[in-house]
Design an enzyme around this catalytic site. Structure first.
Site, PDB file in Angstrom:
ATOM      1  N   GLY A  13       0.760  -1.204  -0.042  1.00 34.77           N
ATOM      2  CA  GLY A  13      -0.088   0.054   0.056  1.00 34.77           C
ATOM      3  C   GLY A  13       0.726   1.355   0.116  1.00 34.77           C
ATOM      4  N   CYS A  67       5.405  -6.271   1.463  1.00 37.40           N
ATOM      5  CA  CYS A  67       5.787  -4.838   1.513  1.00 37.40           C
ATOM      6  C   CYS A  67       4.767  -4.274   2.568  1.00 37.40           C
ATOM      7  CB  CYS A  67       5.346  -3.885   0.143  1.00 37.40           C
ATOM      8  SG  CYS A  67       6.257  -2.636  -0.050  1.00 37.40           S
ATOM      9  N   TYR A  68       3.914  -2.994   2.462  1.00 33.04           N
ATOM     10  CA  TYR A  68       3.036  -2.794   3.532  1.00 33.04           C
ATOM     11  C   TYR A  68       2.739  -3.648   4.567  1.00 33.04           C
ATOM     12  CZ  TYR A  68      -0.443   0.083   5.996  1.00 33.04           C
ATOM     13  OH  TYR A  68      -0.810   0.881   7.183  1.00 33.04           O
ATOM     14  N   HIS A  94       8.084  -7.577  -4.038  1.00 30.88           N
ATOM     15  CA  HIS A  94       6.840  -7.761  -4.772  1.00 30.88           C
ATOM     16  C   HIS A  94       7.190  -9.032  -5.382  1.00 30.88           C
ATOM     17  CE1 HIS A  94       4.561  -3.947  -3.795  1.00 30.88           C
ATOM     18  NE2 HIS A  94       5.832  -3.493  -3.769  1.00 30.88           N
ATOM     19  N   GLU A 103       4.865 -10.599  -6.890  1.00 31.12           N
ATOM     20  CA  GLU A 103       3.782 -10.704  -7.962  1.00 31.12           C
ATOM     21  C   GLU A 103       4.210  -9.971  -9.268  1.00 31.12           C
ATOM     22  OE1 GLU A 103       3.469  -8.983  -5.113  1.00 31.12           O
ATOM     23  OE2 GLU A 103       2.876  -6.987  -5.456  1.00 31.12           O
ATOM     24  N   GLY A 142     -19.036  -7.420 -30.233  1.00 23.42           N
ATOM     25  CA  GLY A 142     -18.269  -8.021 -31.040  1.00 23.42           C
ATOM     26  C   GLY A 142     -16.922  -8.179 -30.456  1.00 23.42           C
ATOM     27  N   GLY A 143     -16.657  -7.668 -29.196  1.00 19.90           N
ATOM     28  CA  GLY A 143     -15.617  -7.825 -28.562  1.00 19.90           C
ATOM     29  C   GLY A 143     -15.399  -9.005 -27.615  1.00 19.90           C
ATOM     30  N   ASP A 181     -15.467  -9.676 -24.415  1.00 16.33           N
ATOM     31  CA  ASP A 181     -16.512 -10.159 -23.235  1.00 16.33           C
ATOM     32  C   ASP A 181     -17.706 -10.401 -23.862  1.00 16.33           C
ATOM     33  OD1 ASP A 181     -14.037  -9.375 -22.050  1.00 16.33           O
ATOM     34  OD2 ASP A 181     -14.738  -7.542 -21.547  1.00 16.33           O
ATOM     35  N   SER A 232     -18.698 -11.301 -26.715  1.00 17.13           N
ATOM     36  CA  SER A 232     -18.883 -12.416 -27.458  1.00 17.13           C
ATOM     37  C   SER A 232     -18.561 -13.595 -26.661  1.00 17.13           C
ATOM     38  CB  SER A 232     -17.372 -12.569 -28.457  1.00 17.13           C
ATOM     39  OG  SER A 232     -17.795 -11.378 -29.267  1.00 17.13           O
ATOM     40  N   LYS A 241      -9.653 -10.401 -17.133  1.00 14.46           N
ATOM     41  CA  LYS A 241     -10.028 -10.530 -18.669  1.00 14.46           C
ATOM     42  C   LYS A 241      -9.251 -11.854 -19.195  1.00 14.46           C
ATOM     43  CE  LYS A 241     -10.798  -8.000 -22.388  1.00 14.46           C
ATOM     44  NZ  LYS A 241     -11.853  -7.264 -22.676  1.00 14.46           N
TER      45      LYS A 241
END
Ligand code: XMP
Length: 535
Positions: free
Chosen positions: A70, A97-98, A184, A186, A239-240, A242, A244, A390
Site C-alpha cells: 500500500g 511490503c506494507y 513484490h 507478484e 463483437g469484443g 467479453d 462474445s 480479462k
C-alpha cells in the site's frame, strides 16, 4: 450456510466450491495482480477490503491470506490496519511490503524509516531452507518499492532474506505460518516470484489447485439454467471479447432463449458489422437483432468537438436505442452483462485516500461500454463473469469455441472510430479513418506483428493541414497519426518500436490510397503521460 455466504449473490456462490486465498487490499497498485497470480496457480483468489474482520474472513474459510502492499507508512495518521485477530486464526498469512510491515508492527516488532529508500531491482539473498523459498537459488533479483523497513522482529520470527540495503527483506514465523516479504513477488521483475507465491499458496496454505475455466463453465451453465428457467435473456453484443464469450456461454446454457442485440453506430471498422453477423448468426446460429442506427449517431454528433461531450452523447444515444429496441422486440426478463472482476473491485483506475481509507476513482475519460448500461433498466441482471479477470474470460471464450480472431482481437473502444477523429465525426471523415485503419491492420497482419502489440490504429487530425506534393501537384490536406503501443493491461503503455520498413509501408499506402490524406506521423508518447486513445 453462514451470513457471508447468504449475502453472496447467486452468481458468486460457485466460488464456495473452490479452495481460495484472499488478498486483503491496502491500496497497492499491485493488489489486483496478486489475485491474478494466485489464480494462475489454479487457486481461486479475490480482493477483500483491508477492514474485513477476522470473523468475516474465517467465515469465508480461505486456505491462506495475503496482505497487499500500500502507499502508506504504518506510522501515517489514519494508515489502514487490519483486524489484529486475523493473526490468531491459524490461517497462513503472507504480508507483502506494507503488509509485512503492518504484520511486524502489529505483532510487536519495530518498523522505521529506512536510511536508504529502495526502489526497483535489488539482489535478494535468501535462506533456501525457509518454506517460502524452498530449494530456490540463494541469490536472485527482486523488485522493491519501499521507504520503511522492519528493524526489530516480533517474537517468534526470524529473518529469511536480506538485500544490501534491507537486512529484513523477508521474515517468517514457521510455527504460526506467518510470512512477510519486503519485495513484490507478484511483479515479473522478481525472479522466482511465482515460485514463492506457489510455495505460500500450495505448500504452506495447502490450497488445492482446482480453479479451472472448464469447471467454471460447467458450473456457470448450471447456474444460468437454474436462474433463467424458461425466461428470455437479452445481451448487448459489441463483437469484443467479453460480450462474445458471454454470448457463447449463454447460448450453450439456454440456446434460443438468448437474443443478442447489436447496435451499429456506424463507428466500427471496415467489414466488421458484416463479419459479426456472419459469425454469430450463420456460423454459430446465435440469434442477433441488428439495429441500423448509423444515421442517428451521426446526427447526434453534429457540430460536437469536445471529446467528453462526444463520449457522453454516444453513451446516451446507445442507451436510448437499446431501450427503444428492447421494448420493441421484447419483453425480456433478463439482461446479461459482461461485467468483469476489475469493474467490480474498481481498482484498476483508482487512487487510495489515506485519510478516509477509501479508494477514490480518478476519472480520465468516460467509458461507455455495452457492459455499462444503467442499472435502472427494467431487467433482472445476469453477470456470469463478475468474478473473472480479462485473461480468464479469454480462456473461457477459447474453451467455448469463440473464433480466434475475436479472442485475440486488440481492444477497441466502445465509441469506436468516432473518438479517433479529432474534431467533428462526419460520414466522410469516418470513411477516411476507416480506410486508414484497414490499411494499418492489413500491414500489421502481414508483418506478423499483430500479437506483439497491444493496439495499433490511426487518428485523423481534422484541424491540421499541411502542404505536400503528389504527382507534381501541390496538396494541402490532413495528416493521420499512427499510434502503436505495447502494454500489459492498458493502464500503462509504451509506444511500440515498429520496424522502419513496416512504418514505411503503412505510410506509403495511406498517403497513396486514402483520399485527402497527405502525411503520416508516428506518435512516440508513452502512457503516462499520454493516454492510448487521443480522445
Ligand atoms: P486510454 O485511452 O484511456 O485507453 O489510455 C486505455 C484502453 O481502453 C480502451 N478504451 C476504451 N475501451 N470503451 C472501451 O471499452 C471505451 O470507451 C474506451 N476508451 C478507451 C483503449 O482503446 C485502451 O485499450
Amino acid at each position: 450456510m453462514n451470513e457471508l455466504q447468504q449475502n453472496l449473490s447467486k452468481e458468486d456462490k460457485n466460488i464456495q466450491f473452490y479452495d481460495s486465498v484472499v488478498v486483503l487490499d491496502f491500496g497497492s497498485q499491485y493488489s489486483e495482480l496478486i489475485a491474478r497470480r494466485v489464480r494462475e496457480l489454479n487457486v481461486y483468489s479475490e480482493l477483500i477490503p483491508y477492514r474485513s474482520t477476522a470473523k468475516q474472513i474465517k467465515d469465508m474459510a480461505p486456505k491462506g491470506i495475503i496482505l497487499s502492499g500500500g502507499p502508506n507508512s504504518v506510522y501515517d495518521e489514519g494508515a489502514p490496519v487490519c483486524d489484529p485477530e486475523i493473526f490468531n486464526l491459524g490461517i497462513p498469512i503472507l504480508g507483502g511490503c506494507y503488509g509485512m510491515q503492518l504484520m511486524a508492527k502489529t505483532l510487536g516488532g519495530k518498523v522505521v524509516k529506512a536510511d536508504k529508500h529502495e526502489y526497483g531491482k535489488a539482489i535478494l539473498e535468501i535462506n533456501p531452507k525457509d518454506k517460502l523459498f524452498l530449494d530456490l537459488e540463494s541469490k536472485f533479483t527482486s523488485w522493491m518499492s519501499h521507504g520503511d523497513s522492519v528493524l526489530e522482529l516480533p517474537e517468534g520470527f526470524s529473518i529469511s532474506a536480506k538485500t544490501t540495503n534491507t537486512p529484513c527483506a523477508a521474515i517468517s514465523n514457521k510455527d504460526k505460518k506467518l510470512y512477510g516479504v519486503q519485495f513484490h513477488p507478484e511483479v515479473i521483475h522478481t525472479m522466482n516470484g511465482i515460485e514463492i507465491l506457489k510455495h505460500f499458496v500450495i505448500t504452506i496454505s495447502k490450497a488445492k489447485p482446482t480453479w479451472s475455466m472448464s469447471k467454471f463453465i460447467e458450473e456457470s451453465i448450471n447456474q444460468i439454467k437454474a436462474k433463467v428457467g424458461d425466461k428470455d435473456v437479452l445481451l448487448a453484443l459489441s463483437g469484443g471479447v467479453d460480450s462474445s464469450a458471454l454470448a457463447f456461454l449463454l447460448h450453450k446454457a439456454i440456446g434460443s432463449q438468448l437474443t443478442c442485440m447489436f447496435i451499429d453506430q456506424g463507428f466500427m471498422r471496415k467489414g466488421e458489422p458484416d463479419r459479426l453477423l456472419t459469425t454469430f448468426q450463420n456460423e454459430f446460429e446465435i440469434k442477433v437483432h441488428y439495429v441500423h442506427a448509423q444515421e442517428r449517431f451521426i446526427s447526434a454528433l453534429k457540430g460536437v468537438i469536445d471529446p467528453e461531450e462526444k463520449r457522453k452523447i454516444i453513451g446516451r444515444e446507445f442507451i436510448r436505442v437499446f431501450e427503444e429496441e428492447s421494448k420493441r422486440i421484447g419483453p425480456f426478463d433478463y439482461l446479461a452483462q459482461g461485467t468483469l472482476y476489475p469493474d467490480v473491485i474498481e481498482s484498476a483506475d483508482t487512487n487510495y485516500d489515506p485519510t478516509s481509507g477509501e479508494r477514490v476513482a480518478v476519472k480520465i475519460k468516460s467509458h461507455h461500454n455495452v457492459g455499462g448500461l444503467p442499472k435502472d433498466l427494467q431487467f433482472k441482471l445476469i453477470e456470469p463473469f463478475r468474478k473473472l479477470f480479462k485473461d480468464e474470460v479469454r480462456r473461457v471464450g477459447r474453451e467455448l469455441g469463440v473464433p480466434k480472431r475475436i479472442i485475440e482481437r486488440h481492444p477497441f473502444p466502445g465509441p469506436g472510430l468516432a473518438i479517433r477523429i479529432i474534431g467533428e465525426a462526419t460520414k466522410e471523415r469516418l470513411e477516411t479513418i476507416r480506410e486508414a485503419d484497414s490499411i494499418i491492420r492489413d500491414e500489421i497482419n502481414k508483418s506478423g506483428l499483430y500479437n506483439s502489440v497491444w493496439q495499433v490504429f490511426g487518428v485523423l487530425l481534422t484541424s491540421v493541414q499541411s502542404v505536400g506534393v503528389m504527382g507534381d501537384k501541390r496538396t494541402y490536406s490532413n495528416p493521420i497519426v499512427l499510434r502503436a503501443v505495447t502494454s500489459e493491461d492498458g493502464m500503462t503503455a509504451d509506444w511500440a518500436k515498429l520496424p522502419y520498413d513496416v512504418l514505411e509501408k503503412i505510410s506509403t499506402r495511406i498517403v497513396n490510397e486514402v483520399p485527402n490524406i497527405n502525411r503520416v506521423v508516428y506518435d512516440i508518447t508513452s502512457k503516462p503521460p499520454g493516454t492510448i486513445e487521443w480522445e
